[in-house]
Design a protein around this motif. Sequence first.
Motif, PDB file in Angstrom:
ATOM      1  N   PRO A   9       4.723  16.562   2.131  1.00 22.73           N
ATOM      2  CA  PRO A   9       4.900  16.070   0.746  1.00 22.73           C
ATOM      3  C   PRO A   9       5.898  14.917   0.654  1.00 22.73           C
ATOM      4  N   LEU A  10       6.989  15.013   1.418  1.00 22.98           N
ATOM      5  CA  LEU A  10       7.985  13.935   1.380  1.00 22.98           C
ATOM      6  C   LEU A  10       7.405  12.635   1.937  1.00 22.98           C
ATOM      7  N   LEU A  11       6.600  12.766   2.997  1.00 21.46           N
ATOM      8  CA  LEU A  11       5.989  11.589   3.621  1.00 21.46           C
ATOM      9  C   LEU A  11       5.008  10.925   2.635  1.00 21.46           C
ATOM     10  N   ILE A  12       4.180  11.760   1.995  1.00 25.78           N
ATOM     11  CA  ILE A  12       3.208  11.219   1.016  1.00 25.78           C
ATOM     12  C   ILE A  12       3.953  10.498  -0.109  1.00 25.78           C
ATOM     13  N   THR A  13       4.996  11.139  -0.621  1.00 19.96           N
ATOM     14  CA  THR A  13       5.766  10.545  -1.722  1.00 19.96           C
ATOM     15  C   THR A  13       6.362   9.207  -1.304  1.00 19.96           C
ATOM     16  N   GLY A  14       6.983   9.191  -0.134  1.00 19.57           N
ATOM     17  CA  GLY A  14       7.628   7.966   0.356  1.00 19.57           C
ATOM     18  C   GLY A  14       6.624   6.844   0.531  1.00 19.57           C
ATOM     19  N   ILE A  15       5.490   7.155   1.194  1.00 17.83           N
ATOM     20  CA  ILE A  15       4.488   6.117   1.464  1.00 17.83           C
ATOM     21  C   ILE A  15       3.881   5.602   0.148  1.00 17.83           C
ATOM     22  N   ALA A  16       3.524   6.548  -0.745  1.00 22.63           N
ATOM     23  CA  ALA A  16       2.897   6.143  -2.023  1.00 22.63           C
ATOM     24  C   ALA A  16       3.846   5.260  -2.829  1.00 22.63           C
ATOM     25  N   GLY A  17       5.108   5.658  -2.885  1.00 21.86           N
ATOM     26  CA  GLY A  17       6.096   4.869  -3.633  1.00 21.86           C
ATOM     27  C   GLY A  17       6.258   3.481  -3.043  1.00 21.86           C
ATOM     28  N   LEU A  18       6.339   3.448  -1.703  1.00 19.21           N
ATOM     29  CA  LEU A  18       6.523   2.164  -1.007  1.00 19.21           C
ATOM     30  C   LEU A  18       5.332   1.234  -1.242  1.00 19.21           C
ATOM     31  N   VAL A  19       4.135   1.813  -1.156  1.00 22.49           N
ATOM     32  CA  VAL A  19       2.908   1.021  -1.380  1.00 22.49           C
ATOM     33  C   VAL A  19       2.914   0.420  -2.776  1.00 22.49           C
ATOM     34  N   MET A  20       3.282   1.218  -3.773  1.00 27.27           N
ATOM     35  CA  MET A  20       3.284   0.723  -5.156  1.00 27.27           C
ATOM     36  C   MET A  20       4.295  -0.403  -5.330  1.00 27.27           C
ATOM     37  N   ILE A  21       5.445  -0.274  -4.696  1.00 26.68           N
ATOM     38  CA  ILE A  21       6.476  -1.323  -4.828  1.00 26.68           C
ATOM     39  C   ILE A  21       6.000  -2.606  -4.139  1.00 26.68           C
ATOM     40  N   ILE A  22       5.508  -2.452  -2.898  1.00 30.49           N
ATOM     41  CA  ILE A  22       5.063  -3.629  -2.133  1.00 30.49           C
ATOM     42  C   ILE A  22       3.933  -4.334  -2.869  1.00 30.49           C
ATOM     43  N   SER A  23       2.972  -3.567  -3.376  1.00 26.17           N
ATOM     44  CA  SER A  23       1.798  -4.184  -4.016  1.00 26.17           C
ATOM     45  C   SER A  23       2.164  -4.943  -5.285  1.00 26.17           C
ATOM     46  N   ALA A  24       3.297  -4.571  -5.888  1.00 29.22           N
ATOM     47  CA  ALA A  24       3.710  -5.286  -7.105  1.00 29.22           C
ATOM     48  C   ALA A  24       4.321  -6.637  -6.776  1.00 29.22           C
ATOM     49  N   PHE A  25       4.892  -6.764  -5.579  1.00 34.29           N
ATOM     50  CA  PHE A  25       5.603  -8.006  -5.238  1.00 34.29           C
ATOM     51  C   PHE A  25       4.851  -8.912  -4.273  1.00 34.29           C
ATOM     52  N   ILE A  26       3.979  -8.346  -3.438  1.00 31.36           N
ATOM     53  CA  ILE A  26       3.255  -9.172  -2.452  1.00 31.36           C
ATOM     54  C   ILE A  26       1.771  -9.207  -2.826  1.00 31.36           C
ATOM     55  N   PRO A  27       1.275 -10.369  -3.281  1.00 31.87           N
ATOM     56  CA  PRO A  27      -0.120 -10.434  -3.745  1.00 31.87           C
ATOM     57  C   PRO A  27      -1.129  -9.952  -2.694  1.00 31.87           C
ATOM     58  N   TYR A  28      -0.864 -10.193  -1.412  1.00 30.40           N
ATOM     59  CA  TYR A  28      -1.785  -9.807  -0.342  1.00 30.40           C
ATOM     60  C   TYR A  28      -2.051  -8.296  -0.355  1.00 30.40           C
ATOM     61  N   THR A  29      -1.027  -7.542  -0.793  1.00 30.64           N
ATOM     62  CA  THR A  29      -1.153  -6.074  -0.737  1.00 30.64           C
ATOM     63  C   THR A  29      -1.555  -5.452  -2.078  1.00 30.64           C
ATOM     64  N   SER A  30      -1.965  -6.309  -3.027  1.00 30.09           N
ATOM     65  CA  SER A  30      -2.270  -5.762  -4.363  1.00 30.09           C
ATOM     66  C   SER A  30      -3.413  -4.741  -4.310  1.00 30.09           C
ATOM     67  N   GLU A  31      -4.312  -4.930  -3.322  1.00 29.20           N
ATOM     68  CA  GLU A  31      -5.425  -3.992  -3.198  1.00 29.20           C
ATOM     69  C   GLU A  31      -4.943  -2.595  -2.782  1.00 29.20           C
ATOM     70  N   TRP A  32      -3.852  -2.562  -2.011  1.00 29.49           N
ATOM     71  CA  TRP A  32      -3.285  -1.261  -1.620  1.00 29.49           C
ATOM     72  C   TRP A  32      -2.862  -0.494  -2.871  1.00 29.49           C
ATOM     73  N   GLY A  33      -2.243  -1.234  -3.786  1.00 28.11           N
ATOM     74  CA  GLY A  33      -1.797  -0.620  -5.037  1.00 28.11           C
ATOM     75  C   GLY A  33      -2.979  -0.080  -5.826  1.00 28.11           C
ATOM     76  N   GLN A  34      -4.074  -0.858  -5.797  1.00 31.82           N
ATOM     77  CA  GLN A  34      -5.280  -0.436  -6.526  1.00 31.82           C
ATOM     78  C   GLN A  34      -5.813   0.869  -5.940  1.00 31.82           C
TER      79      GLN A  34
END
Lengths: 236, 349
Positions: A9-34
């Motif tokens: 659960p901690l790993l999922i939370t960390g990865i999901a949170g990180l993905v959402m932050i990265i996708s908001a700032f790096i256009p290349y990763t916006s699809e990850w956020g989606q």
Amino acid sequence: MQILTRFIPLLITGIAGLVMIISAFIPYTSEWGQKAGQFFNILAAFAFVLGGGNLLKVHLKKISDQSVGWGYSGVVLICFIATLFVGLFKIGAYPNPNFPNVPFSGETQGTGSWFWWAYEYVFKPLTATMFSILAFYVASAAFRAFRAKNFEAILLLGTAFIILLGSVSAGVFVTNWIPNDGPFGDLRLENLRIYIMQVFNTAGTRAIMIGIALGIASTSLKIMLGIDRSFLGSGD
Amino acid sequence: MMNFLNTLDRRWIFLAMALCVGVPILVIGLTGYTFPETPTPLAEAFFNEVDTAGEAKGRRANILVALDFDPASAGELNPMAVSLVHQCAQKGHRMYFISLWPVGPQMIMESVDKVIKRHYPEMVYGEDYVNLGFKAGNEQVIKVMGIDLTTEFRTDVEGTTLSKIPMMQGITNLEDFDLIAEISAGYPGSKEWVLYAATQYNIPFVSGMTGVQAPQLYPYFPNQLQGLLGAIKGAAEYEFLVNNWVREDAMAKVLEAGGFPESKAMETAAALASKPQQVSTWTVTAEASTLGPEAKTKLIELATAPIPGEYLEGQRRMGPQLFAHLLMVFLIILGNVIFFAQRRRGGGA
């Protein structure tokens, strides 16, 4: 078991949170956020099932224990199951005009269906009644608790009067003698109301909002880094 | 007397509130009288934003209409939703209805039934308006819609695939909408639309909301939130603007058909719509001499025709609101009179 209940659960939370932050700032990763968003929406749909299951569990326990007010739990369960049944099986729903011979093709909430009837004549009046009752309690509270005990309370009281009167035609009536386009037009109650909302209220709300945003950022970081584990359901 | 007031049974207050709300409802219901409304700049901004949506692109505007509320707050918000749909329908905008609240689809159906089906039967489902229904996921739904709408909504509320709906052609994400118009009762609602749609994609956004929510949204006006309607007061102001404009628009069309140049027709219609009781007098003046008798009759009809009840709900509800607010002010003053009288006698409050 620690791996299943803690590490994953901690790993999922960390990865999901990180993905959402990265996708908001790096256009290349916006699809990850989606993609993460899609996962979330699927989980949100499951939450309805989980919520239903939880409702059953809590109220069945209350009934089996015969704890205080267990009869109300019975009412909740009967209403829940009845609504679920008429909604899922589309009881009384007219067939879809495009597919008249296909069973269950009709609209669940279509006019005349049992689900529509329950919504229109049970759910709607009940929720509207619950909300309307607020007016009575607010009036009672205003009579008993709104006292000009000190300077701050007087300010609050004055503001309340301006907002209450400025929100209805009484405000216009009381200060109608002040020309709207004259130098004192802003002192009309309806204009004072807007001024208070746009200046004083905005200043206060912005301060609170910035504080909340900083709080959310710090709490989110603590959760993502595994420092705050309260969401896992333990006392850690 | 002071002792009686100090120990006043709260049921008397409840009764007073019931009378303050109930009597105006009955009187307004019987007489049809409504209190005059003066629109504030906030309501005017909301109206203008809907009015001018899509003009820059020179085509019919695509309006995303999000109705995020339930029956609990429908008393406050339904008049806003009805007026919004009324303005969009009269203007000829294309409406895409969605909801982030589970009972939102019923709110959508109610507005569609009251306005489109009753007064604009010529509007075609799938070409002029579409109901995409409810989606679970709160702000995440908005985020995904910002990138790809079809990922989130594969069918409309009737189960028709979006690719088979004519007005969905060319709609891929939030940026394809000219305006997002939302009516909100809480979470998820106006704030989420501001944060995840309007600000991020720079899409014009207007919102109507409950009175308790409005103070939290004022900081976003006018940069991220171009129009704001707060509580039943906002609904009544907007409703007044829409009703007036609809009458004005219909009158302008009659005047134009009667030979008035477009700008002159609009100017005259605005003047006539603001004083409908003077229209019959105006039709015998020299200014109206170019109009035929049919056009004159039509103008008088438009000026005297009663506004349908569903378009007056907001203004009608201002009656109970007025007396409820006056009662509140009276109760606060009375409570303080008792408080100060007791303090003078040396008693505690």
